[in-house]
Design an enzyme around this catalytic site. Structure first.
Site, mmCIF file in Angstrom:
data_model
loop_
_atom_site.group_PDB
_atom_site.id
_atom_site.type_symbol
_atom_site.label_atom_id
_atom_site.label_comp_id
_atom_site.label_asym_id
_atom_site.label_seq_id
_atom_site.Cartn_x
_atom_site.Cartn_y
_atom_site.Cartn_z
ATOM 1 N N TYR A 138 -7.207 -0.724 2.477
ATOM 2 C CA TYR A 138 -7.931 -0.335 1.262
ATOM 3 C C TYR A 138 -7.695 -1.331 0.123
ATOM 4 C CZ TYR A 138 -8.368 4.291 3.518
ATOM 5 O OH TYR A 138 -8.638 5.324 4.381
ATOM 6 N N LYS A 189 0.291 -0.457 15.222
ATOM 7 C CA LYS A 189 -0.787 -0.668 16.190
ATOM 8 C C LYS A 189 -0.775 -2.134 16.569
ATOM 9 C CE LYS A 189 -4.061 0.774 18.729
ATOM 10 N NZ LYS A 189 -3.901 1.786 19.794
ATOM 11 N N ASP A 222 -2.069 5.963 17.439
ATOM 12 C CA ASP A 222 -2.876 6.938 18.188
ATOM 13 C C ASP A 222 -1.971 7.949 18.895
ATOM 14 O OD1 ASP A 222 -2.019 4.746 19.669
ATOM 15 O OD2 ASP A 222 -3.844 4.549 20.859
ATOM 16 N N ASP A 246 -3.595 7.720 5.599
ATOM 17 C CA ASP A 246 -4.684 8.559 5.084
ATOM 18 C C ASP A 246 -5.111 9.551 6.169
ATOM 19 O OD1 ASP A 246 -6.774 9.584 3.593
ATOM 20 O OD2 ASP A 246 -8.138 7.935 4.034
ATOM 21 N N ASP A 250 -4.072 13.980 6.577
ATOM 22 C CA ASP A 250 -4.979 15.124 6.729
ATOM 23 C C ASP A 250 -4.532 15.964 7.923
ATOM 24 O OD1 ASP A 250 -6.609 14.296 4.585
ATOM 25 O OD2 ASP A 250 -8.428 14.943 5.631
HETATM 26 C C1 IPM Z 1 -6.751 10.741 0.062
HETATM 27 C C2 IPM Z 1 -8.220 10.682 0.027
HETATM 28 C C3 IPM Z 1 -8.682 9.422 -0.630
HETATM 29 C C4 IPM Z 1 -8.002 8.244 -0.057
HETATM 30 C C5 IPM Z 1 -10.196 9.350 -0.492
HETATM 31 C C6 IPM Z 1 -10.876 10.244 -1.491
HETATM 32 C C7 IPM Z 1 -10.739 7.994 -0.402
HETATM 33 O O1 IPM Z 1 -8.732 10.816 1.299
HETATM 34 O O2 IPM Z 1 -6.145 10.692 -0.999
HETATM 35 O O3 IPM Z 1 -6.193 10.844 1.146
HETATM 36 O O4 IPM Z 1 -8.095 7.932 1.104
HETATM 37 O O5 IPM Z 1 -7.258 7.555 -0.760
HETATM 38 MG MG MG Z 2 -7.302 11.217 2.732
#
Ligand code: IPM
Ligand code: MG
Length: 359
Positions: A138, A189, A222, A246, A250
């Site tokens: 990113y 990875k 993975d 990221d 989740d």
């Molecule tokens: C997070 C979110 C953000 C990120 C999105 C909104 C791009 O998914 O904080 O995990 O990846 O930084």
């Molecule tokens: Mg996220």
């Protein structure tokens, strides 16, 4: 009396609904713990600001924020503004501009939460992911050429610097060293990504030499994703690149009951700049306006903020109140299978804070 100046950015969607609950809990905890107060100033930045002024925040936004002790952030993004515009207009410039290179994301399965994993009990899942937060996938390096033509090309370049990799890995070792199990897993990875990830592995091994008290392992990302589901009890601290973490966080939120409960801290560990505390979840347009978002992720992020500011007693009070309310199970927002509103959940946590008050 210690005084902390907090910049409050509710942002978009449910960020605006959960933020008042976060502030309520923070002020109550400050009052009960004593010895400090929070001086909050709110900034109405986000997609509405973008539509009115053509920018997610003012051009000198970072200068304005730089004087604060911490930033308390709701969520960013709304369907009327492209996501990459809103994100790159507010949240990412703050993370990068304030060098918040360590993003801490705890996953704890609490009593009373209906997690999705069969046979996992509270206590089985208690890990924290340290996400690299300023570069990697990113970094924002890349471009598009031949736009709209058949030969259009898009390049999105990952940027891994030795210094950037080393500092986040070192921070993760410090986190691991201070936890009872002292175990650090590196997400890699390097079998497929021969350049960035071999650098990552080399740096990990080199930093590890300085932490003989921390048990280490290297796991392909993975396979690690599968382990988050199949054997989360084997995890203590995980360090990963921006994109890997990221995705993993989740999953980490999901296995402990969902994004409504997942807090996060974007830290500049050296404290040269303010750090930012926010829920992992986004602005949730699908439920915005109904007052049913779970405010716990926001409130818990406030606890992480107090902890980082040095107010550990007040932070612990908030986390205990969250635990008490979830364990009692009387107040549950819809994501937890109940019917409570955002405000009812916030009130329940403040009531639990006051009930747990010690003379
Ligand atoms: C997070 C979110 C953000 C990120 C999105 C909104 C791009 O998914 O904080 O995990 O990846 O930084
Ligand atoms: Mg996220």
């Amino acid at each position: 009396m210690r005084n902390y100046r907090i910049a409050v950015i509710p942002g978009d969607g449910i960020g605006q609904e959960v933020m008042p609950e976060g502030l309520k809990a923070l002020h109550a905890a400050a009052e009960i713990a004593g010895g400090f107060r929070l001086e909050c100033e709110t900034f109405p930045w986000g997609c509405e600001h973008y539509l009115a002024h053509g920018a997610m925040m003012p051009a000198d936004g970072l200068n304005i924020l730089a004087d604060f002790d911490a930033l308390y952030f709701g969520a960013v993004g709304w369907p009327n503004v492209p996501d990459h515009v809103s994100l790159w207009g507010l949240r990412l410039p703050i993370c990068q501009g304030f060098d918040q290179y360590a993003n801490l994301r705890p996953s704890v399965l609490l009593l009373g939460v209906p997690g999705p994993l069969r046979d996992k009990q509270p206590g089985d899942i208690d890990f924290v992911v340290v996400r690299e937060n300023t570069e990697g996938e990113y970094a924002g390096a890349g471009g598009r050429a031949h736009r709209g033509l058949p030969l259009e090309v898009a390049v999105e370049t990952s940027v891994f610097t030795r210094a950037g990799v080393e500092r986040v890995i070192r921070y993760a070792f410090e986190v691991a060293r201070h936890r009872p199990r002292r175990r650090l897993t590196s997400a890699t990875k390097s079998n497929a990504q021969r350049f960035a990830m071999t650098l990552w592995d080399e740096v990990f091994d080199a930093v590890a030499v300085g932490y003989p008290d921390v048990a280490t392992e290297r796991v392909l990302v993975d396979a690690l994703a599968a382990r988050f589901v199949l054997k989360p009890e084997s995890l203590d601290v995980v360090v990963a690149s921006n994109l890997f973490a990221d995705i993993l966080t989740d999953l980490g939120a999901a296995v402990v009951g969902g994004l409504g409960l997942a807090p996060s801290a974007n830290l500049n560990p050296e404290r040269r700049y303010p750090s930012m505390f926010e829920p992992v979840h986004g602005s949730a347009p699908d439920i915005f306006g109904r007052g049913i978002a779970n405010p716990i992720a926001m409130i818990w992020s406030g606890a992480l903020m107090l902890d980082f500011l040095g107010e550990k007693a007040a932070a612990d009070l908030i986390v205990r109140a969250i635990r008490d309310v979830l364990a009692a199970g009387r107040v549950r927002t819809p994501d937890l299978g109940g019917r409570a509103t955002t405000v009812e959940m916030g009130n329940a946590i403040v009531a639990a804070l006051r009930a747990g008050e010690r003379p």
